[in-house]
Design an enzyme around this catalytic site. Structure first.
Site, PDB file in Angstrom:
ATOM      1  N   HIS A  85       0.807  -1.219   0.000  1.00  0.00           N
ATOM      2  CA  HIS A  85       0.000   0.000   0.000  1.00  0.00           C
ATOM      3  C   HIS A  85       0.845   1.276   0.000  1.00  0.00           C
ATOM      4  O   HIS A  85       0.335   2.354  -0.284  1.00  0.00           O
ATOM      5  CB  HIS A  85      -0.983  -0.002   1.175  1.00  0.00           C
ATOM      6  CG  HIS A  85      -0.380   0.339   2.498  1.00  0.00           C
ATOM      7  ND1 HIS A  85      -0.015  -0.611   3.436  1.00  0.00           N
ATOM      8  CD2 HIS A  85      -0.081   1.536   3.066  1.00  0.00           C
ATOM      9  CE1 HIS A  85       0.460  -0.020   4.506  1.00  0.00           C
ATOM     10  NE2 HIS A  85       0.432   1.280   4.306  1.00  0.00           N
ATOM     11  N   ASP A 134      -0.732  -7.545   1.442  1.00  0.00           N
ATOM     12  CA  ASP A 134      -0.088  -6.225   1.515  1.00  0.00           C
ATOM     13  C   ASP A 134       1.422  -6.387   1.697  1.00  0.00           C
ATOM     14  O   ASP A 134       1.969  -6.210   2.786  1.00  0.00           O
ATOM     15  CB  ASP A 134      -0.686  -5.424   2.673  1.00  0.00           C
ATOM     16  CG  ASP A 134      -0.224  -3.977   2.688  1.00  0.00           C
ATOM     17  OD1 ASP A 134       0.326  -3.515   1.664  1.00  0.00           O
ATOM     18  OD2 ASP A 134      -0.420  -3.304   3.719  1.00  0.00           O
ATOM     19  N   SER A 231       4.335   2.332   8.065  1.00  0.00           N
ATOM     20  CA  SER A 231       3.899   1.290   7.133  1.00  0.00           C
ATOM     21  C   SER A 231       5.080   0.637   6.427  1.00  0.00           C
ATOM     22  O   SER A 231       6.031   1.310   6.015  1.00  0.00           O
ATOM     23  CB  SER A 231       2.957   1.879   6.086  1.00  0.00           C
ATOM     24  OG  SER A 231       1.751   2.273   6.664  1.00  0.00           O
ATOM     25  N   GLY A 232       5.003  -0.674   6.277  1.00  0.00           N
ATOM     26  CA  GLY A 232       6.051  -1.424   5.599  1.00  0.00           C
ATOM     27  C   GLY A 232       7.225  -1.779   6.481  1.00  0.00           C
ATOM     28  O   GLY A 232       8.053  -2.616   6.117  1.00  0.00           O
TER      29      GLY A 232
END
Length: 319
Positions: A85, A134, A231-232
């Protein structure tokens, strides 16, 4: 005597690392840190340099400030794992940069290495509406050189019992409060607990929106969590039988940040082990040295850490 021992260790390390890989068989180790890290991102605190040597900052040069967009984890000298994402609206991704070995993004030190993205591989079944699958892989334009500040993370294969791991941590440059829109300049760290997926998927928490390939981590009472900008980035857990850490999850999503009964949701790397190997053009039937080995530190790992400690002792002795 110390010099002779150093020379012996060097010769053994060189023979153990004889495949041209700058990181050899090392993964999941923290040469700059003794112990298991802080006891406590939102609810976290500043890290020390080299504390999480596989955590990277993925940056968009057109974004104001440091350009930080998402986190990621170095899993080999030329490959980084992150969340799909992060790249939904990404343009000209080959002009983005990946910063490895950093602690303070506004002041990159000599231990930091910067690379461009050669190739972005987003999971072919990623669904932005449900955040299923994801996960994404970034191939760097050239390999990094591993050091005490830069190490690769270990991706677990199916043999690791992730649910039994108790000492788990998140790290990232994301927002430090739920209402903050900016990212942190200094890498943050926080200790979290894995939360049973069936509980996480119950009507009391996320009401059936958790996928089988997700993990949940944080605290039911809230207070400590990953947030926007994390994120990630990595969710790692210390192995039960060795002083190394496993990259068990990638920060994916959550309702708000650090809310009660709304823990962080992560993509389980273990569930994508074969996919990762295929994308890296490795054979899933074999075990890569840096991806999926479920054993403790190898001889080369022990030698590397012993050498590092001896070098530190030698410098102290000279003082």
């Amino acid at each position: 005597m110390a010099l002779l021992l150093l020379l012996l260790l060097l010769s053994l390390c060189c023979s153990a690392h004889g495949r041209g890989d700058t990181c050899g068989e090392l993964c999941g180790l923290r040469p700059m840190v003794s112990g298991s890290g802080s006891s406590r991102v939102v609810g976290g605190r500043d890290t020390r340099p080299g504390a999480w040597p596989w955590t990277v900052s993925i940056q968009n040069p057109w974004k104001i400030g440091t350009g930080h967009v998402c986190g990621g984890s170095l899993i080999s000298p030329q490959w980084v794992l992150s969340a799909a994402h992060c790249f939904i609206r990404a343009r000209h991704v080959t002009l983005w940069r990946v910063v490895v070995g950093a602690t303070r993004l506004s002041q990159l030190g000599p231990e930091t290495q910067v690379r461009s993205i050669r190739h972005l591989l987003v999971h072919e079944h990623y669904d932005s509406s449900s955040e299923a699958n994801d996960i994404a892989l970034l191939e760097l334009d050239q390999p990094v050189q591993c050091s005490p500040y830069i190490q690769t993370a270990c991706v677990p294969n199916a043999s690791l019992r992730v649910s039994e791991l108790t000492a788990c941590y998140v790290s990232g440059w994301g927002a430090t409060t739920a209402r903050s829109r900016g990212s942190s300049d200094v890498l943050q760290e926080a200790r979290v607990r894995l939360i049973d997926v069936s509980l996480c998927n119950s009507s009391w928490l996320y009401r059936g929106t958790i996928h089988p390939h997700n993990l949940c981590a944080g605290y039911l009472q809230g207070g400590i969590d990953t947030c926007q900008g994390d994120s990630g980035g990595p969710l790692v857990c210390k192995g039960s039988s060795a002083d190394c850490f496993w990259l068990v999850g990638l920060t994916s999503w959550g309702e708000g940040c650090a809310r009660p009964r709304r823990p962080g949701v992560y993509t389980s790397t273990q569930d994508f082990y074969d996919w990762i190997l295929v994308q890296m053009r490795l054979d899933p039937a074999t075990k890569s040295r840096n991806v999926g080995s479920s054993h403790g530190p190898s001889l080369s790992t022990v030698l590397h850490l012993t050498l590092h400690l001896l070098l530190e002792w030698n410098l102290l002795w000279k003082k």
